[in-house]
Motif scaffolding. Structure first.
Motif, short mmCIF file in Angstrom:
data_model
loop_
_atom_site.label_atom_id
_atom_site.label_comp_id
_atom_site.label_asym_id
_atom_site.label_seq_id
_atom_site.Cartn_x
_atom_site.Cartn_y
_atom_site.Cartn_z
N LYS A 116 4.81 15.35 10.61
CA LYS A 116 4.72 13.94 10.99
C LYS A 116 3.25 13.54 11.14
O LYS A 116 2.62 13.80 12.18
N ARG A 117 2.70 12.90 10.13
CA ARG A 117 1.27 12.59 10.18
C ARG A 117 0.92 11.60 11.28
O ARG A 117 -0.20 11.62 11.81
N HIS A 118 1.86 10.73 11.65
CA HIS A 118 1.54 9.72 12.68
C HIS A 118 1.37 10.34 14.06
O HIS A 118 0.84 9.69 14.96
N PRO A 130 -3.35 7.19 9.56
CA PRO A 130 -3.55 7.01 11.01
C PRO A 130 -4.83 7.69 11.48
O PRO A 130 -5.27 8.68 10.90
#
Length: 268
Positions: free
Chosen positions: A9-11, A36
């Protein structure tokens, strides 16, 4: 030891200052309009295991890789380090076949050739991007293989004992075994500051004190086998849940031996 929480999950990098570990592909550099901004530390895995499993070769060129890493650095923020495009040496990666329900294409190459390509790629990336903190990675399967890989770097003019960090590849599935422990112990004795890819709690308890850092996604497997946290009624488990991951990390770190001194990494 710096302990990175592995996620796809890059966020999350905009939601927590806990050190995170993400695969290069999960940033979606090729399609994302914006990325982000990180509020904490993070490091980048090249995703070599998945790529070699699927295709039996690297499908991203070194130039494209460093170009994408520069975009990540510039937009997300400076990362601690990134892995090179190394070649794992697990038998499944080399020979191919089906293991645990997963299909492996197989490279058809030898362990020695995987090691040669791993070192050559690191040298190439360092030449293309001296501005990026790309770390060398040791590959092998048996202990003599890893010692041979150390010598390959030495012949190329790379003193691994002077490197900020050195990744230890192809050990995660044997980390808690005697063979895995012997590999970590021997390389650490040489004065090499190791990063353990994909370590689980048993491996961390056994040899974590010998490494400079490690990453783990074991929290997700742990969550899939349990009901969701109280109040988390919108999902059947917390395998993609940041609060669960953070709680798991806190518990794991609390259970690691406190009497063993950490490896000192200078400015790292």
């Amino acid at each position: 030891m710096r302990f990175y929480l592995t996620t796809h999950k890059r966020h999350w990098i905009a939601l927590t200052d806990v050190p995170l570990f993400l695969k290069y592909e999960h940033f979606g550099v090729g399609t994302a309009r914006s990325l982000p901004r990180a509020i904490g530390r993070y490091a980048i895995d090249s995703g070599g295991f998945t790529i070699l499993q699927r295709f039996g070769r690297w499908t991203t060129t070194p130039q494209q890789y460093v170009d994408d890493l520069r975009r990540i650095r510039d937009e997300v923020g400076p990362f601690d380090w990134a892995a090179p495009q190394d070649w794992m040496c697990e038998p499944a990666i080399i020979h191919g076949g089906t293991y645990g329900g997963q299909h492996f294409t197989g490279t058809g190459l030898s362990v020695a050739e995987h090691q040669r390509r791993t070192v050559a790629n690191y040298l190439h990336l360092r030449e293309l991007a001296p501005d990026l903190p790309i770390v060398p990675v040791l590959q092998g399967w048996e202990l003599p293989d890893y010692e041979h890989c150390v010598s390959l770097y030495h012949r190329a003019g790379i003193d691994l004992t002077r490197e900020l960090l050195v990744g230890l590849g192809s050990v995660c599935r044997r980390q808690s075994t005697n063979d895995g422990a012997a590999i970590v112990t021997t390389l650490a004795t040489h004065g090499i500051r190791l990063h353990g890819f994909g370590f689980k709690t048993l491996g961390l308890k056994k040899v974590g004190h010998l490494m400079g850092s490690a990453d783990s996604a074991a929290w997700s497997y742990h969550a899939r086998r349990r009901p969701p946290m109280p109040g988390h009624t919108t999902h059947k488990n917390c395998a993609n849940c940041l609060p669960y991951a953070l709680n798991w990390r806190t518990k794991v770190l609390a259970e690691l031996p406190a009497s063993i001194p950490p490896v000192r990494l200078g400015g790292y």
